[in-house]
Design a protein around this motif. Structure first.
Motif, PDB file in Angstrom:
ATOM      1  N   TYR A  60      25.667 -48.504  31.394  1.00  0.00           N
ATOM      2  CA  TYR A  60      26.797 -49.374  31.043  1.00  0.00           C
ATOM      3  C   TYR A  60      27.361 -49.002  29.666  1.00  0.00           C
ATOM      4  CZ  TYR A  60      25.316 -52.421  34.913  1.00  0.00           C
ATOM      5  OH  TYR A  60      24.981 -52.932  36.144  1.00  0.00           O
ATOM      6  N   ALA A  61      26.513 -48.736  28.700  1.00  0.00           N
ATOM      7  CA  ALA A  61      26.963 -48.387  27.354  1.00  0.00           C
ATOM      8  C   ALA A  61      27.645 -47.021  27.331  1.00  0.00           C
ATOM      9  CB  ALA A  61      25.786 -48.405  26.379  1.00  0.00           C
ATOM     10  N   PHE A  62      27.174 -46.108  28.169  1.00  0.00           N
ATOM     11  CA  PHE A  62      27.725 -44.747  28.205  1.00  0.00           C
ATOM     12  C   PHE A  62      29.196 -44.753  28.620  1.00  0.00           C
ATOM     13  CE2 PHE A  62      28.430 -40.573  30.211  1.00  0.00           C
ATOM     14  CZ  PHE A  62      28.079 -39.750  29.144  1.00  0.00           C
ATOM     15  N   ARG A  63      29.618 -45.760  29.335  1.00  0.00           N
ATOM     16  CA  ARG A  63      31.028 -45.861  29.732  1.00  0.00           C
ATOM     17  C   ARG A  63      31.931 -45.907  28.502  1.00  0.00           C
ATOM     18  NH1 ARG A  63      34.509 -50.397  30.535  1.00  0.00           N
ATOM     19  NH2 ARG A  63      36.255 -49.803  31.857  1.00  0.00           N
ATOM     20  N   PHE A  64      31.420 -46.427  27.398  1.00  0.00           N
ATOM     21  CA  PHE A  64      32.230 -46.607  26.197  1.00  0.00           C
ATOM     22  C   PHE A  64      31.981 -45.553  25.124  1.00  0.00           C
ATOM     23  CE2 PHE A  64      31.721 -50.746  28.205  1.00  0.00           C
ATOM     24  CZ  PHE A  64      33.037 -51.115  28.350  1.00  0.00           C
ATOM     25  N   SER A  65      30.794 -44.936  25.135  1.00  0.00           N
ATOM     26  CA  SER A  65      30.473 -43.960  24.092  1.00  0.00           C
ATOM     27  C   SER A  65      29.245 -43.148  24.499  1.00  0.00           C
ATOM     28  CB  SER A  65      30.166 -44.682  22.771  1.00  0.00           C
ATOM     29  OG  SER A  65      29.729 -43.776  21.790  1.00  0.00           O
ATOM     30  N   ASN A  66      29.197 -41.903  24.052  1.00  0.00           N
ATOM     31  CA  ASN A  66      27.996 -41.108  24.319  1.00  0.00           C
ATOM     32  C   ASN A  66      26.971 -41.262  23.198  1.00  0.00           C
ATOM     33  OD1 ASN A  66      29.346 -39.634  22.418  1.00  0.00           O
ATOM     34  ND2 ASN A  66      29.182 -37.687  23.483  1.00  0.00           N
ATOM     35  N   ARG A  67      27.289 -42.057  22.184  1.00  0.00           N
ATOM     36  CA  ARG A  67      26.323 -42.460  21.149  1.00  0.00           C
ATOM     37  C   ARG A  67      25.948 -43.905  21.439  1.00  0.00           C
ATOM     38  NH1 ARG A  67      28.544 -42.293  15.618  1.00  0.00           N
ATOM     39  NH2 ARG A  67      26.451 -42.973  15.093  1.00  0.00           N
ATOM     40  N   ILE A  68      24.767 -44.084  21.984  1.00  0.00           N
ATOM     41  CA  ILE A  68      24.344 -45.403  22.428  1.00  0.00           C
ATOM     42  C   ILE A  68      23.331 -45.976  21.442  1.00  0.00           C
ATOM     43  CG2 ILE A  68      23.196 -46.652  24.300  1.00  0.00           C
ATOM     44  CD1 ILE A  68      24.260 -44.335  26.135  1.00  0.00           C
ATOM     45  N   PHE A  69      23.542 -47.239  21.091  1.00  0.00           N
ATOM     46  CA  PHE A  69      22.630 -47.929  20.187  1.00  0.00           C
ATOM     47  C   PHE A  69      21.773 -48.866  21.032  1.00  0.00           C
ATOM     48  CE2 PHE A  69      26.355 -46.696  17.767  1.00  0.00           C
ATOM     49  CZ  PHE A  69      25.759 -45.922  16.788  1.00  0.00           C
ATOM     50  N   LEU A  70      20.581 -48.403  21.320  1.00  0.00           N
ATOM     51  CA  LEU A  70      19.652 -49.100  22.209  1.00  0.00           C
ATOM     52  C   LEU A  70      18.792 -50.058  21.403  1.00  0.00           C
ATOM     53  CD1 LEU A  70      18.552 -49.152  25.165  1.00  0.00           C
ATOM     54  CD2 LEU A  70      16.901 -47.441  24.421  1.00  0.00           C
ATOM     55  N   PRO A  71      18.831 -51.359  21.725  1.00  0.00           N
ATOM     56  CA  PRO A  71      17.994 -52.321  20.999  1.00  0.00           C
ATOM     57  C   PRO A  71      16.513 -51.974  21.145  1.00  0.00           C
ATOM     58  CG  PRO A  71      19.576 -53.466  22.390  1.00  0.00           C
ATOM     59  CD  PRO A  71      19.634 -52.012  22.761  1.00  0.00           C
ATOM     60  N   LYS A  72      15.772 -52.203  20.081  1.00  0.00           N
ATOM     61  CA  LYS A  72      14.327 -52.006  20.151  1.00  0.00           C
ATOM     62  C   LYS A  72      13.646 -53.184  20.830  1.00  0.00           C
ATOM     63  CE  LYS A  72      13.933 -48.809  16.297  1.00  0.00           C
ATOM     64  NZ  LYS A  72      13.354 -48.545  14.985  1.00  0.00           N
ATOM     65  N   ASP A  73      14.347 -54.292  20.929  1.00  0.00           N
ATOM     66  CA  ASP A  73      13.827 -55.504  21.562  1.00  0.00           C
ATOM     67  C   ASP A  73      14.205 -55.487  23.048  1.00  0.00           C
ATOM     68  OD1 ASP A  73      13.300 -58.067  22.519  1.00  0.00           O
ATOM     69  OD2 ASP A  73      14.153 -59.072  20.765  1.00  0.00           O
ATOM     70  N   ASP A  74      13.211 -55.417  23.919  1.00  0.00           N
ATOM     71  CA  ASP A  74      13.461 -55.378  25.365  1.00  0.00           C
ATOM     72  C   ASP A  74      14.198 -56.615  25.865  1.00  0.00           C
ATOM     73  OD1 ASP A  74      12.192 -52.928  25.511  1.00  0.00           O
ATOM     74  OD2 ASP A  74      10.277 -53.759  26.181  1.00  0.00           O
ATOM     75  N   ASN A  75      13.982 -57.760  25.208  1.00  0.00           N
ATOM     76  CA  ASN A  75      14.671 -58.985  25.619  1.00  0.00           C
ATOM     77  C   ASN A  75      16.175 -58.878  25.389  1.00  0.00           C
ATOM     78  OD1 ASN A  75      12.324 -60.338  26.453  1.00  0.00           O
ATOM     79  ND2 ASN A  75      11.896 -60.994  24.353  1.00  0.00           N
ATOM     80  N   LEU A  76      16.583 -58.221  24.309  1.00  0.00           N
ATOM     81  CA  LEU A  76      18.010 -58.028  24.047  1.00  0.00           C
ATOM     82  C   LEU A  76      18.636 -57.087  25.079  1.00  0.00           C
ATOM     83  CD1 LEU A  76      18.243 -57.782  20.140  1.00  0.00           C
ATOM     84  CD2 LEU A  76      18.922 -59.673  21.629  1.00  0.00           C
ATOM     85  N   ILE A  77      17.878 -56.087  25.480  1.00  0.00           N
ATOM     86  CA  ILE A  77      18.361 -55.164  26.512  1.00  0.00           C
ATOM     87  C   ILE A  77      18.622 -55.946  27.794  1.00  0.00           C
ATOM     88  CG2 ILE A  77      17.702 -53.252  28.015  1.00  0.00           C
ATOM     89  CD1 ILE A  77      16.165 -52.091  25.575  1.00  0.00           C
ATOM     90  N   SER A  78      17.641 -56.726  28.224  1.00  0.00           N
ATOM     91  CA  SER A  78      17.780 -57.523  29.451  1.00  0.00           C
ATOM     92  C   SER A  78      18.904 -58.538  29.341  1.00  0.00           C
ATOM     93  CB  SER A  78      16.473 -58.241  29.775  1.00  0.00           C
ATOM     94  OG  SER A  78      15.480 -57.312  30.089  1.00  0.00           O
ATOM     95  N   GLU A  79      19.012 -59.188  28.192  1.00  0.00           N
ATOM     96  CA  GLU A  79      20.057 -60.192  27.981  1.00  0.00           C
ATOM     97  C   GLU A  79      21.446 -59.570  28.093  1.00  0.00           C
ATOM     98  OE1 GLU A  79      21.793 -62.880  24.295  1.00  0.00           O
ATOM     99  OE2 GLU A  79      19.681 -62.295  24.254  1.00  0.00           O
ATOM    100  N   ALA A  80      21.648 -58.424  27.451  1.00  0.00           N
ATOM    101  CA  ALA A  80      22.949 -57.755  27.494  1.00  0.00           C
ATOM    102  C   ALA A  80      23.311 -57.345  28.921  1.00  0.00           C
ATOM    103  CB  ALA A  80      22.945 -56.536  26.575  1.00  0.00           C
ATOM    104  N   VAL A  81      22.351 -56.769  29.625  1.00  0.00           N
ATOM    105  CA  VAL A  81      22.590 -56.322  31.008  1.00  0.00           C
ATOM    106  C   VAL A  81      22.929 -57.516  31.896  1.00  0.00           C
ATOM    107  CG1 VAL A  81      21.463 -55.347  33.058  1.00  0.00           C
ATOM    108  CG2 VAL A  81      21.255 -54.193  30.850  1.00  0.00           C
ATOM    109  N   LYS A  82      22.187 -58.613  31.771  1.00  0.00           N
ATOM    110  CA  LYS A  82      22.446 -59.798  32.594  1.00  0.00           C
ATOM    111  C   LYS A  82      23.834 -60.370  32.329  1.00  0.00           C
ATOM    112  CE  LYS A  82      17.668 -61.211  33.207  1.00  0.00           C
ATOM    113  NZ  LYS A  82      16.614 -62.127  32.779  1.00  0.00           N
ATOM    114  N   LYS A  83      24.227 -60.461  31.064  1.00  0.00           N
ATOM    115  CA  LYS A  83      25.546 -61.000  30.724  1.00  0.00           C
ATOM    116  C   LYS A  83      26.660 -60.107  31.270  1.00  0.00           C
ATOM    117  CE  LYS A  83      24.460 -63.519  26.485  1.00  0.00           C
ATOM    118  NZ  LYS A  83      24.670 -63.562  25.018  1.00  0.00           N
ATOM    119  N   TYR A  84      26.490 -58.809  31.114  1.00  0.00           N
ATOM    120  CA  TYR A  84      27.496 -57.859  31.579  1.00  0.00           C
ATOM    121  C   TYR A  84      27.627 -57.913  33.103  1.00  0.00           C
ATOM    122  CZ  TYR A  84      30.028 -53.378  31.867  1.00  0.00           C
ATOM    123  OH  TYR A  84      30.941 -52.394  32.121  1.00  0.00           O
TER     124      TYR A  84
END
Length: 140
Positions: free
Chosen positions: A75-99
């Motif tokens: 999902y992030a790659f759609r906007f940029s090839n420099r991706i800032f991946l959260p170190k917190d797995d909960n933030l990753i899941s939260e962002a994906v669920k919202k999107y």
């Protein structure tokens, strides 16, 4: 309204409302940068507990530890090839669920609007796919 106008209408509406992933879906302060050199990405197979992220030619460009992280990267790659991946797995899941909730909401709205203009229900999937392809959107 014809099919082309319907696709254009929804593409414009989604484009103006969707925002950018991940910054419009979660606040990331502690992250690692993941630069990816590819033109297109897809999720590959699980390999020894990690999920492969593949380029369009099937080459592994990154290994993730979870399916949520794999989807985050795509999902992030759609906007940029420099991706800032959260170190917190909960933030990753939260962002994906919202999107994904936002994308799913568009599908529901398209379906409701579709009924106002068209009677051939088989056409709904085709037009929804055209809208998503036009915007280079994928729902994994």
């Amino acid at each position: 309204m014809n099919e082309r106008d319907f696709v254009e209408k929804w593409a414009a509406e989604i484009s103006s409302d969707l925002g950018k992933f991940p910054q419009d879906y979660v606040n990331i302060t502690n992250f690692k940068e993941v630069p990816i050199k590819a033109k297109a990405l897809k999720i590959g197979s699980e390999f020894f507990g990690e999920i492969e992220i593949l380029d369009s030619e099937g080459n592994v460009v990154y290994l993730t530890k979870s399916y949520a992280e794999a989807k985050f990267l795509l999902y992030a790659f759609r906007f940029s090839n420099r991706i800032f991946l959260p170190k917190d797995d909960n933030l990753i899941s939260e962002a994906v669920k919202k999107y994904e909730k936002k994308l799913d909401g568009y599908i529901v709205e398209i379906k409701m609007d579709f009924g106002k203009y068209f009677s051939d229900s088989a056409l709904l999937l085709e037009l929804t796919n055209k809208i998503f392809r036009k915007l280079n959107l994928q729902r994994h």
